[in-house]
Write an enzyme that holds these catalytic residues in place. Structure first.
Site, PDB file in Angstrom:
ATOM      1  N   TYR A  34       0.848  -1.200   0.000  1.00 27.08           N
ATOM      2  CA  TYR A  34       0.000   0.000   0.000  1.00 27.08           C
ATOM      3  C   TYR A  34       0.886   1.254   0.000  1.00 27.08           C
ATOM      4  O   TYR A  34       0.685   2.173  -0.790  1.00 27.08           O
ATOM      5  CB  TYR A  34      -0.922  -0.007   1.223  1.00 27.08           C
ATOM      6  CG  TYR A  34      -1.802   1.223   1.320  1.00 27.08           C
ATOM      7  CD1 TYR A  34      -3.050   1.275   0.709  1.00 27.08           C
ATOM      8  CD2 TYR A  34      -1.358   2.356   2.012  1.00 27.08           C
ATOM      9  CE1 TYR A  34      -3.835   2.423   0.768  1.00 27.08           C
ATOM     10  CE2 TYR A  34      -2.135   3.507   2.085  1.00 27.08           C
ATOM     11  CZ  TYR A  34      -3.377   3.522   1.463  1.00 27.08           C
ATOM     12  OH  TYR A  34      -4.136   4.654   1.522  1.00 27.08           O
ATOM     13  N   GLU A 109      10.398   7.651  19.676  1.00 26.27           N
ATOM     14  CA  GLU A 109       9.434   6.760  20.327  1.00 26.27           C
ATOM     15  C   GLU A 109       9.103   5.603  19.385  1.00 26.27           C
ATOM     16  O   GLU A 109       9.260   5.722  18.174  1.00 26.27           O
ATOM     17  CB  GLU A 109       8.131   7.521  20.623  1.00 26.27           C
ATOM     18  CG  GLU A 109       8.314   8.738  21.500  1.00 26.27           C
ATOM     19  CD  GLU A 109       7.022   9.571  21.607  1.00 26.27           C
ATOM     20  OE1 GLU A 109       5.950   9.100  21.194  1.00 26.27           O
ATOM     21  OE2 GLU A 109       7.126  10.705  22.094  1.00 26.27           O
ATOM     22  N   LYS A 111       6.701   3.379  17.157  1.00 18.28           N
ATOM     23  CA  LYS A 111       5.440   3.624  16.452  1.00 18.28           C
ATOM     24  C   LYS A 111       4.570   2.381  16.632  1.00 18.28           C
ATOM     25  O   LYS A 111       4.791   1.344  16.000  1.00 18.28           O
ATOM     26  CB  LYS A 111       5.707   3.904  14.976  1.00 18.28           C
ATOM     27  CG  LYS A 111       4.431   4.276  14.243  1.00 18.28           C
ATOM     28  CD  LYS A 111       4.749   4.824  12.861  1.00 18.28           C
ATOM     29  CE  LYS A 111       3.477   5.280  12.183  1.00 18.28           C
ATOM     30  NZ  LYS A 111       2.528   4.179  11.937  1.00 18.28           N
TER      31      LYS A 111
HETATM   32  P1  NAD Z   1       0.444   6.014   9.822  1.00 19.86           P
HETATM   33  O1  NAD Z   1       0.163   4.653  10.359  1.00 19.86           O
HETATM   34  O2  NAD Z   1       1.371   6.105   8.675  1.00 19.86           O
HETATM   35  O3  NAD Z   1       1.047   6.957  11.013  1.00 19.86           O
HETATM   36  C1  NAD Z   1       0.356   7.854  11.811  1.00 19.86           C
HETATM   37  C2  NAD Z   1      -0.159   7.213  13.075  1.00 19.86           C
HETATM   38  O4  NAD Z   1       0.860   6.658  13.873  1.00 19.86           O
HETATM   39  C3  NAD Z   1      -0.773   8.212  14.023  1.00 19.86           C
HETATM   40  O5  NAD Z   1      -2.047   8.593  13.610  1.00 19.86           O
HETATM   41  C4  NAD Z   1      -0.800   7.432  15.324  1.00 19.86           C
HETATM   42  O6  NAD Z   1      -2.013   6.717  15.399  1.00 19.86           O
HETATM   43  C5  NAD Z   1       0.303   6.422  15.141  1.00 19.86           C
HETATM   44  N1  NAD Z   1       1.337   6.390  16.199  1.00 19.86           N
HETATM   45  C6  NAD Z   1       1.795   5.259  16.791  1.00 19.86           C
HETATM   46  N2  NAD Z   1       2.717   5.516  17.708  1.00 19.86           N
HETATM   47  C7  NAD Z   1       2.870   6.865  17.735  1.00 19.86           C
HETATM   48  C8  NAD Z   1       3.695   7.743  18.504  1.00 19.86           C
HETATM   49  N3  NAD Z   1       4.570   7.289  19.405  1.00 19.86           N
HETATM   50  N4  NAD Z   1       3.585   9.076  18.281  1.00 19.86           N
HETATM   51  C9  NAD Z   1       2.719   9.555  17.336  1.00 19.86           C
HETATM   52  N5  NAD Z   1       1.917   8.764  16.583  1.00 19.86           N
HETATM   53  C10 NAD Z   1       1.987   7.427  16.768  1.00 19.86           C
HETATM   54  O7  NAD Z   1      -0.857   6.779   9.369  1.00 19.86           O
HETATM   55  P2  NAD Z   1      -2.360   6.341   9.238  1.00 19.86           P
HETATM   56  O8  NAD Z   1      -2.968   7.394   8.394  1.00 19.86           O
HETATM   57  O9  NAD Z   1      -2.915   6.032  10.573  1.00 19.86           O
HETATM   58  O10 NAD Z   1      -2.328   4.957   8.440  1.00 19.86           O
HETATM   59  C11 NAD Z   1      -1.824   4.858   7.142  1.00 19.86           C
HETATM   60  C12 NAD Z   1      -1.132   3.507   7.032  1.00 19.86           C
HETATM   61  O11 NAD Z   1      -2.142   2.489   7.023  1.00 19.86           O
HETATM   62  C13 NAD Z   1      -0.399   3.331   5.712  1.00 19.86           C
HETATM   63  O12 NAD Z   1       0.920   3.759   5.802  1.00 19.86           O
HETATM   64  C14 NAD Z   1      -0.520   1.839   5.445  1.00 19.86           C
HETATM   65  O13 NAD Z   1       0.626   1.185   5.954  1.00 19.86           O
HETATM   66  C15 NAD Z   1      -1.745   1.438   6.214  1.00 19.86           C
HETATM   67  N6  NAD Z   1      -2.786   1.071   5.238  1.00 19.86           N
HETATM   68  C16 NAD Z   1      -2.737  -0.166   4.722  1.00 19.86           C
HETATM   69  C17 NAD Z   1      -3.685  -0.569   3.802  1.00 19.86           C
HETATM   70  C18 NAD Z   1      -3.636  -1.970   3.243  1.00 19.86           C
HETATM   71  O14 NAD Z   1      -4.467  -2.297   2.391  1.00 19.86           O
HETATM   72  N7  NAD Z   1      -2.728  -2.817   3.691  1.00 19.86           N
HETATM   73  C19 NAD Z   1      -4.698   0.320   3.405  1.00 19.86           C
HETATM   74  C20 NAD Z   1      -4.721   1.588   3.948  1.00 19.86           C
HETATM   75  C21 NAD Z   1      -3.762   1.978   4.884  1.00 19.86           C
END
Ligand code: NAD
Length: 321
Positions: A34, A109, A111
C-alpha cells in the site's frame, strides 16, 4: 499508460485497499505494498498537479467513519504523520528541521501499530473516548474504551486534559482470538492492528472486555501543560496513563539511527506490533514554531520499517545452511 490513466488507476486501487483496511478490517495487501503504491501516486501527482483527483487518498488524512457509532467532533485536530522509508529520507527531514532550529533535540518513540484514539478527561474523570476518524470528526467509542483495563476511568489528579494514544491488541491476545475465530468458522483477522480496529467497533461491549486490548498514550492534544514531550510523557505516567518506556532523547542523526537499529533488533521480541519509530522535536514551543503541513506536523516524522522478508525466503535460507 499515460499519467492521467495511471493516476486514475492508482487512486481507485488505493481507495479499494483503504476500504478493505479501514472499514472491513480485512486488508488484501501488505502495508508495504500500500505504501509503495501511495508513494508512486504522490510522485505522479507532484509531477502533474493538474491531474490530482478529488477522491485521491492523498487529499484525505485518516480513515472512514462508520455508521453505528455517534460521530464526535474533535475540538483539536488530530494529525497524521509524514513518513520516510530509508536513512537518506530521514536525514533529509532532519536537515530541514536543523535549518529552522540550529540545535534541535529529538525524542524517539516506538510507532505502535494500533488504532489512534483520544481520551477526554474532565476533572480527572474519563468522559469521552473517540477514534481519530479523519482527524476532525471521529467516532464516539467511550463505552468500548471503558472496557480496556489499562485505561484509567479516573486520573490521579482532577485535571481537564485531552490525551492521544494508540489502542492495540497484544500479540498473545491476537493469537488466542484468531484460534477462537477459526474454531467458530469465522475469518481470522489479518493482523493485530485490524483486530484492534474491529474490536473497538464492536457494538457489544462484552466482546471488547474479553479481547484484552491495551493502550499506550503518547501526546497531549489539549494545550500544553509542559515544556517538552519528555515531560508530558512523565506527567502522563504520574496521572496513571500507560506510556511506552522504549524512548530516547537524541541530538544528532547518528543518535537517532542508533536507536532505530536497536529497535529493529528488539522488534520481534516485543509483546506487541510496531511498524516503525516516530521522531519528534522534543521542545513544544519549537514544535509550534515548525508547525504543520496540510496533513502532518513538520516537527515529527515516522520512520517505517522496510517490509518483512517473506517467510518462504527465510525458510529457503535456513535450508541452504
Ligand atoms: P500512519 O500509520 O502512517 O502513522 C500515523 C499514526 O501513527 C498516528 O495517527 C498514530 O495513530 C500512530 N502512532 C503510533 N505511535 C505513535 C507515537 N509514538 N507518536 C505519534 N503517533 C503514533 O498513518 P495512518 O494514516 O494512521 O495509516 C496509514 C497507514 O495504514 C499506511 O501507511 C498503510 O501502511 C496502512 N494502510 C494499509 C492498507 C492496506 O491495504 N494494507 C490500506 C490503507 C492503509
Amino acid at each position: 499508460m499515460n499519467s492521467e490513466s495511471k493516476i486514475k488507476e492508482l487512486t481507485e486501487l488505493l481507495n479499494q485497499y483503504a476500504y478493505e483496511y479501514y472499514t472491513l478490517d480485512q486488508p488484501s495487501v501488505e502495508d508495504s505494498e500500500y505504501d509503495r503504491l501511495y508513494k508512486e501516486l504522490v510522485t505522479l501527482e507532484e509531477e502533474n498537479p493538474q491531474l490530482v483527483r478529488s477522491d485521491s487518498p492523498t487529499q484525505r488524512a485518516g480513515d472512514v467513519i462508520l455508521s453505528g457509532f455517534e460521530k464526535f467532533q474533535h475540538p483539536y485536530n488530530l494529525y497524521s504523520l509524514g513518513d520516510v522509508f530509508s536513512r537518506e529520507e530521514l536525514a533529509a527531514w532532519e536537515e530541514r528541521v536543523r535549518k529552522e532550529l540550529p540545535e534541535p533535540e529529538y525524542i524517539c518513540e516506538l510507532k505502535i501499530d494500533g488504532l489512534s484514539l483520544s481520551l477526554y478527561y474532565e476533572n480527572g474523570v474519563l468522559v469521552t473516548a473517540a477514534t481519530r476518524g479523519d482527524g476532525s470528526i471521529g467516532e464516539n467509542i467511550t463505552e468500548n474504551v471503558k472496557r480496556i483495563k489499562d485505561v484509567p476511568l479516573r486520573l490521579t489528579e482532577p485535571v481537564d486534559i485531552v490525551v492521544r494514544g494508540e489502542a492495540y491488541l497484544p500479540r498473545k491476545s491476537f493469537d488466542k482470538l484468531n484460534i477462537e475465530r477459526e474454531l467458530e468458522g469465522a475469518a481470522p483477522f489479518a493482523n493485530p492492528r485490524n483486530a484492534a480496529a474491529g474490536t473497538l467497533r464492536q457494538l457489544d461491549t462484552k466482546v471488547v472486555a474479553k479481547r484484552g486490548l491495551a493502550t499506550f498514550l503518547y501526546q497531549e492534544a489539549s494545550p500544553a501543560t509542559h515544556d517538552t514531550q519528555e515531560e508530558v510523557l512523565e506527567y502522563f505516567e504520574q496521572l496513571g496513563l500507560v506510556v511506552n518506556k522504549e524512548r530516547v532523547l537524541a541530538r544528532t542523526m547518528d543518535e537517532i539511527w542508533t536507536f532505530i537499529e536497536r529497535v529493529t533488533e528488539l522488534r520481534d521480541h516485543l509483546p506487541y506490533d510496531i511498524d516503525g519509530v516516530v521522531i519528534k522535536v522534543n521542545n513544544l514551543a519549537q514544535q509550534e514554531e515548525l508547525g504543520f503541513t496540510v496533513k502532518a506536523p513538520r516537527w515529527a516524522i515516522a520512520y517505517k520499517f522496510p517490509a518483512e522478508v517473506a517467510e518462504t525466503e527465510v525458510l529457503s535460507v535456513e535450508w541452504t545452511v
